[in-house]
Structures are given as C-alpha cells and as structure tokens.
Design an enzyme around this catalytic site. Structure first.
Site, PDB file in Angstrom:
ATOM      1  N   LYS A  16     -33.777 -79.778  28.861  1.00  0.00           N
ATOM      2  CA  LYS A  16     -32.661 -79.227  29.643  1.00  0.00           C
ATOM      3  C   LYS A  16     -31.731 -78.383  28.772  1.00  0.00           C
ATOM      4  O   LYS A  16     -31.255 -77.338  29.199  1.00  0.00           O
ATOM      5  CB  LYS A  16     -31.840 -80.351  30.303  1.00  0.00           C
ATOM      6  CG  LYS A  16     -32.641 -81.220  31.261  1.00  0.00           C
ATOM      7  CD  LYS A  16     -31.750 -82.176  32.053  1.00  0.00           C
ATOM      8  CE  LYS A  16     -30.985 -83.187  31.217  1.00  0.00           C
ATOM      9  NZ  LYS A  16     -31.838 -84.147  30.480  1.00  0.00           N
ATOM     10  N   ARG A  91     -25.517 -87.753  36.842  1.00  0.00           N
ATOM     11  CA  ARG A  91     -26.543 -88.677  36.360  1.00  0.00           C
ATOM     12  C   ARG A  91     -26.591 -89.957  37.188  1.00  0.00           C
ATOM     13  O   ARG A  91     -27.419 -90.822  36.913  1.00  0.00           O
ATOM     14  CB  ARG A  91     -26.209 -89.058  34.918  1.00  0.00           C
ATOM     15  CG  ARG A  91     -27.202 -88.551  33.872  1.00  0.00           C
ATOM     16  CD  ARG A  91     -26.680 -89.019  32.553  1.00  0.00           C
ATOM     17  NE  ARG A  91     -27.576 -88.994  31.453  1.00  0.00           N
ATOM     18  CZ  ARG A  91     -27.591 -88.025  30.539  1.00  0.00           C
ATOM     19  NH1 ARG A  91     -26.832 -86.963  30.691  1.00  0.00           N
ATOM     20  NH2 ARG A  91     -28.374 -88.137  29.491  1.00  0.00           N
ATOM     21  N   ARG A 163     -30.197 -88.630  15.594  1.00  0.00           N
ATOM     22  CA  ARG A 163     -29.062 -89.068  16.412  1.00  0.00           C
ATOM     23  C   ARG A 163     -29.180 -90.559  16.660  1.00  0.00           C
ATOM     24  O   ARG A 163     -30.280 -91.053  16.858  1.00  0.00           O
ATOM     25  CB  ARG A 163     -29.126 -88.354  17.776  1.00  0.00           C
ATOM     26  CG  ARG A 163     -28.273 -87.127  17.882  1.00  0.00           C
ATOM     27  CD  ARG A 163     -28.597 -86.308  19.117  1.00  0.00           C
ATOM     28  NE  ARG A 163     -28.531 -87.046  20.390  1.00  0.00           N
ATOM     29  CZ  ARG A 163     -28.684 -86.461  21.583  1.00  0.00           C
ATOM     30  NH1 ARG A 163     -28.897 -85.164  21.663  1.00  0.00           N
ATOM     31  NH2 ARG A 163     -28.623 -87.156  22.687  1.00  0.00           N
ATOM     32  N   ARG A 174     -32.670 -95.415  27.099  1.00  0.00           N
ATOM     33  CA  ARG A 174     -32.233 -94.211  27.821  1.00  0.00           C
ATOM     34  C   ARG A 174     -33.204 -93.865  28.950  1.00  0.00           C
ATOM     35  O   ARG A 174     -32.804 -93.438  30.018  1.00  0.00           O
ATOM     36  CB  ARG A 174     -32.101 -93.026  26.850  1.00  0.00           C
ATOM     37  CG  ARG A 174     -30.895 -93.157  25.935  1.00  0.00           C
ATOM     38  CD  ARG A 174     -30.959 -92.163  24.797  1.00  0.00           C
ATOM     39  NE  ARG A 174     -30.721 -90.795  25.222  1.00  0.00           N
ATOM     40  CZ  ARG A 174     -31.033 -89.723  24.493  1.00  0.00           C
ATOM     41  NH1 ARG A 174     -31.619 -89.869  23.321  1.00  0.00           N
ATOM     42  NH2 ARG A 174     -30.764 -88.524  24.929  1.00  0.00           N
TER      43      ARG A 174
HETATM   44  P1  AMP Z   1     -27.576 -86.302  26.691  1.00  0.00           P
HETATM   45  O1  AMP Z   1     -27.374 -85.474  25.494  1.00  0.00           O
HETATM   46  O2  AMP Z   1     -27.412 -85.529  27.982  1.00  0.00           O
HETATM   47  O3  AMP Z   1     -28.868 -87.081  26.681  1.00  0.00           O
HETATM   48  O4  AMP Z   1     -26.397 -87.388  26.715  1.00  0.00           O
HETATM   49  C1  AMP Z   1     -26.216 -88.306  25.651  1.00  0.00           C
HETATM   50  C2  AMP Z   1     -25.453 -89.533  26.130  1.00  0.00           C
HETATM   51  O5  AMP Z   1     -24.157 -89.145  26.638  1.00  0.00           O
HETATM   52  C3  AMP Z   1     -26.093 -90.288  27.282  1.00  0.00           C
HETATM   53  O6  AMP Z   1     -27.095 -91.175  26.853  1.00  0.00           O
HETATM   54  C4  AMP Z   1     -24.889 -91.000  27.880  1.00  0.00           C
HETATM   55  O7  AMP Z   1     -24.490 -92.110  27.096  1.00  0.00           O
HETATM   56  C5  AMP Z   1     -23.789 -89.958  27.755  1.00  0.00           C
HETATM   57  N1  AMP Z   1     -23.719 -89.080  28.953  1.00  0.00           N
HETATM   58  C6  AMP Z   1     -24.005 -87.749  29.013  1.00  0.00           C
HETATM   59  N2  AMP Z   1     -23.834 -87.289  30.274  1.00  0.00           N
HETATM   60  C7  AMP Z   1     -23.435 -88.346  31.017  1.00  0.00           C
HETATM   61  C8  AMP Z   1     -23.106 -88.530  32.395  1.00  0.00           C
HETATM   62  N3  AMP Z   1     -23.164 -87.522  33.275  1.00  0.00           N
HETATM   63  N4  AMP Z   1     -22.724 -89.757  32.796  1.00  0.00           N
HETATM   64  C9  AMP Z   1     -22.643 -90.780  31.941  1.00  0.00           C
HETATM   65  N5  AMP Z   1     -22.963 -90.694  30.654  1.00  0.00           N
HETATM   66  C10 AMP Z   1     -23.351 -89.489  30.169  1.00  0.00           C
END
Ligand code: AMP
Length: 226
Positions: A16, A91, A163, A174
């Site tokens: 994404k 999400r 990370r 996740r």
């Molecule tokens: P990502 O880089 O999009 O995978 O996001 C990394 C982490 O940020 C996720 O595993 C969540 O802990 C948090 N996060 C990102 N976007 C959201 C969202 N819309 N709602 C809740 N937590 C989020």
C-alpha cells in the site's frame, strides 16, 4: 471534475505504501498513511506517539478515537479539497463509519476502495525481510530490494533496522488483527459498490499499472462513457 476520495486496503506488507506514493505522484492528491503519521509521532516523542507506541509494538491497533481525529483533521484541510489517498485507514468498521460520517458532513463520499490482495505467506516473506532506515523510513528488503551496503540506507546513509513490528511474532499478530478487524471492510465497501480488487502478488510496476487502469475505467464509468 468531482473530487477523488480513495482508500487503499490490504494486509500489512501488501504494498500500500509503495503504491500510495506512486498514486500520489500520478494524481497529485495528498497521501495520508496513518502508520507513517504514528511512527513519526513515536520518533518525535509526542503525546500521540507515547500513547500509540505500546499498541504498535504489540501489533495491536491504536484505539479508534485516537486515529479518527487525526484523519478527520487532514480530510477537512484545504490541501484535500480535490480528494485524498488514505493508506492504513480505515482499519475497523467503526473507523469506516466515522469516515463516512465525516465525508457526508462535507457532502462527499468514498469514491473507491482499492484492495491489494496478498496471501499471508507472502506477507510473512515480505515483512520478515524488510529493513527500514532509522532517519527517514526509507524501505529496503534483504532479498527483493537490498541496499548497496548491508545495513546502510542508500539514500541518506543512516542505519537500516528491523521495525519492532516487523519481528516474526508481531507480524503474525498483525496478520491476525488484519483478518479479524480489517477484513470485514472488504464486504463493507463491496456492499456500497466502491470496492475494486487488484492482484498484489506481482511486480510493483504491474500492480501500479493495474491500479491506473482501474482508476481510468472508473473515471470513464462516472463520465457515463461505459
Ligand atoms: P502500518 O504501517 O499501516 O502497518 O501501521 C503500523 C501500526 O500503526 C499498526 O500495526 C497499528 O498499530 C497502527 N495503526 C496504523 N493505522 C491504524 C489505524 N487506522 N487504526 C489503528 N491503528 C493503526
């Protein structure tokens, strides 16, 4: 032309971020990635960052009320007047409902949800090998996109790290969170007629091409040409 409000949907590691940045260049619409916003807040040690970190490190979602405010503010900004690209939001079903409510208040709606389909096995392969630069978040992969010098960012020379949430047990968590909380959004948006599915287990350029074709077809449809 009406504004273009886009959502990128897909499991972690589906590409994404890569695709969002390309669409951002193509469409000249602001790109809002909640994961990037939160990681920035953690790095800067803001109140938001402090409250989000523990959830992120565990592979859990941060609470809806924290994230909804963040996005609502951006959508309602001057730069998003012609539309936006969302990555990592919504999400959960409550987040999707909050997004709909916010847009409705503004006389707008979600134009398309682009689902990038990738299997769990592929996610584990991709995220397990991902290395992220400490200073600016540039992303590499030990097999698919290795840096010139191991452990060093090609772009700014800073160290490349795994990370915290790309560690194996957190990746599994996740994915479980994605299936439980986020996957219901596929039918949520399908029921509203805005879901478009794109096969994500291909070269990034091919995925970009398919996304472009999908958006072009949608435009023709909305212009009444198809
Ligand atoms: P990502 O880089 O999009 O995978 O996001 C990394 C982490 O940020 C996720 O595993 C969540 O802990 C948090 N996060 C990102 N976007 C959201 C969202 N819309 N709602 C809740 N937590 C989020």
């Amino acid at each position: 032309m009406p504004e273009l409000n886009l959502v990128l949907l897909g499991p972690p590691g589906s590409g994404k971020g890569t695709q969002g940045e390309r669409l951002n260049e193509d469409l000249r619409l602001p790109y809002y990635a909640t994961g990037d916003i939160l990681r920035g807040a953690v790095r800067d040690e803001t109140e938001l960052g402090k409250s989000a970190k523990e959830y992120m490190d565990r592979g859990d979602l941060v609470p809806d009320e924290v994230i909804v405010g963040l996005i609502a503010e951006r959508i309602d900004s001057e730069e998003a007047r012609d539309g936006f690209i969302l990555d990592g939001f919504p999400r959960t079903t409550p987040q999707a409902e909050a997004l709909d409510a916010k847009l409705e208040e503004m006389g707008r709606s979600v134009g398309a949800v682009l689902l990038i389909d990738v299997s769990d096995d592929e996610v584990v392969k991709r995220l397990g090998g991902r290395r992220t630069c400490e200073a600016n978040g540039h992303v590499f992969h030990v097999d698919f996109n290795p840096p010139k010098v191991e452990g060093v960012c090609d772009i700014d020379g800073s160290p490349l790290l795994v990370r915290d949430d790309d560690k194996p047990d957190v990746i599994r968590k996740r994915l479980a969170t994605y299936h439980e909380k986020t996957e219901p959004l596929v039918s949520y948006y399908d029921d509203r007629g805005v879901l478009r599915r794109v096969e994500g287990e291909r070269e990034p350029d091919e995925v970009t091409e398919e996304l472009r074709r999908t958006l072009a077809t949608m435009k023709l449809e909305s212009d009444g040409a198809v």
